[in-house]
Design an enzyme around this catalytic site. Sequence first.
Site, mmCIF file in Angstrom:
data_model
loop_
_atom_site.group_PDB
_atom_site.id
_atom_site.type_symbol
_atom_site.label_atom_id
_atom_site.label_comp_id
_atom_site.label_asym_id
_atom_site.label_seq_id
_atom_site.Cartn_x
_atom_site.Cartn_y
_atom_site.Cartn_z
ATOM 1 N N TYR A 169 0.854 -1.190 0.000
ATOM 2 C CA TYR A 169 0.000 0.000 0.000
ATOM 3 C C TYR A 169 0.886 1.234 0.000
ATOM 4 O O TYR A 169 1.893 1.287 0.688
ATOM 5 C CB TYR A 169 -0.923 0.002 1.224
ATOM 6 C CG TYR A 169 -1.725 -1.264 1.340
ATOM 7 C CD1 TYR A 169 -2.471 -1.722 0.262
ATOM 8 C CD2 TYR A 169 -1.712 -2.013 2.510
ATOM 9 C CE1 TYR A 169 -3.189 -2.895 0.343
ATOM 10 C CE2 TYR A 169 -2.433 -3.193 2.602
ATOM 11 C CZ TYR A 169 -3.167 -3.627 1.517
ATOM 12 O OH TYR A 169 -3.865 -4.799 1.592
ATOM 13 N N HIS A 220 -6.444 1.388 -0.854
ATOM 14 C CA HIS A 220 -6.380 1.354 0.618
ATOM 15 C C HIS A 220 -6.621 2.736 1.208
ATOM 16 O O HIS A 220 -6.001 3.114 2.211
ATOM 17 C CB HIS A 220 -5.027 0.786 1.079
ATOM 18 C CG HIS A 220 -5.138 -0.230 2.171
ATOM 19 N ND1 HIS A 220 -4.778 0.031 3.458
ATOM 20 C CD2 HIS A 220 -5.587 -1.503 2.165
ATOM 21 C CE1 HIS A 220 -4.984 -1.042 4.207
ATOM 22 N NE2 HIS A 220 -5.479 -1.995 3.441
HETATM 23 MG MG MG Z 1 -8.546 -3.763 0.895
#
Ligand code: MG
Length: 398
Positions: A156, A206
């Site tokens: 992320y 995210h």
């Molecule tokens: Mg997710």
Amino acid sequence: MATIRNIRVIQTAPAGANLTVVCVETDEPGLYGWGCATFTQRYLAVGAAIELHLKPLLLGRDAARIEDLWQLMMVNGYWRNGPVLNNAIAGIDIALWDIKARQANMPLYQLLGGKCREAAAVYRHADGHELREIEDSARQFMSQGVRHLRVQYGGYGGSRADQRHPDGAVPGNYYDPRAYTRSALKALGHIRSVLGDELEILHDVHERLSPARAVEFAKECEPLRLFFLEDPLAPEDLSWLENIRQVCSTPLAMGELFNHPREWLPVITRRHIDFMRMHVTQMGGLTPARKVAALGELHGVRTAWHGPGDVSPVGHALNVHLDVATPNFGIQEFSGFNDALKNVFPGCPEYRDGYLYPHDKPGLGIEVDETLAAKFPCNSKVIDWTQTRLPDGTLHRP
Ligand code: MG
């Protein structure tokens, strides 16, 4: 009538993530059920909620009254909802469904209406810090039959570009939004160009982006023909979904951070999303999940239940029973089971050639080896990866 005789919490980490499972025992000899109550980052609080609050509430009650008990568990503390309570409720709720299906001598999917399909198509995570690494990981999964892949460059937040922090900036998991979108587009474009049009590609933002940048990024992803773009916005910024819908056709998936079942109403009824990324235990278990799934069916929104490593194999088993019995099933996230998980949880759903298969044994079809589970204790250390910061040191959503 089978009454609830005991409720026990088992916490274990066979693959590193702290897992919480619940055993509900009845007064009928040999009749019990398993449920998942996994909230990895706050597992001690979930355990206490079950053992100290819900267990005294439920002992001696009729195990067959699942709907009534769910409503009771949700309102009995007067203040309701939230990740700790909902996961605690889910552990018991799922175990009660397991009990009901064992009593009926049927696999759980039969109680949910029977199979719409034999197995659930899954997506896996192809991740890496170099394009070559991501491509190798993708090819590896494809050789195992996977046709849907989530592609992330450096996890992320993307690759770590050069960042200048102010003097005295506190330690943290720093990331730069612009470097993230640049690297993510590069990785997604690379995988599309080298692996072709047959592969379904997914990506998870995210919630890392500000709303306007999320709109821009979703638009930039459009030519890549994603299967879905996940969490382009945080739950706090949902009103921006409409802006994304107006400018591009990139399919959207959201909802792993939703808590209460009613949080789904606006995004489903306004057709702002294409896939529900529900973390079923975060919602309170099977009882609310099947209602939200039906709401999605009536609005053309498909399911994509959350299925990373911080869902126990009991939770994965539940996901698969729901997947095969849900007409508007979309895709199932799957993180794989290592040998330790398979040994601690005999009866994990079976993976073959891109699909997960539920078991045909009565109930969820899964058990827990408690002696073995005790050999993989949980870890309560302070969590670092959620201490995300922007280049100037501002704390940001993880
Ligand atoms: Mg997710």
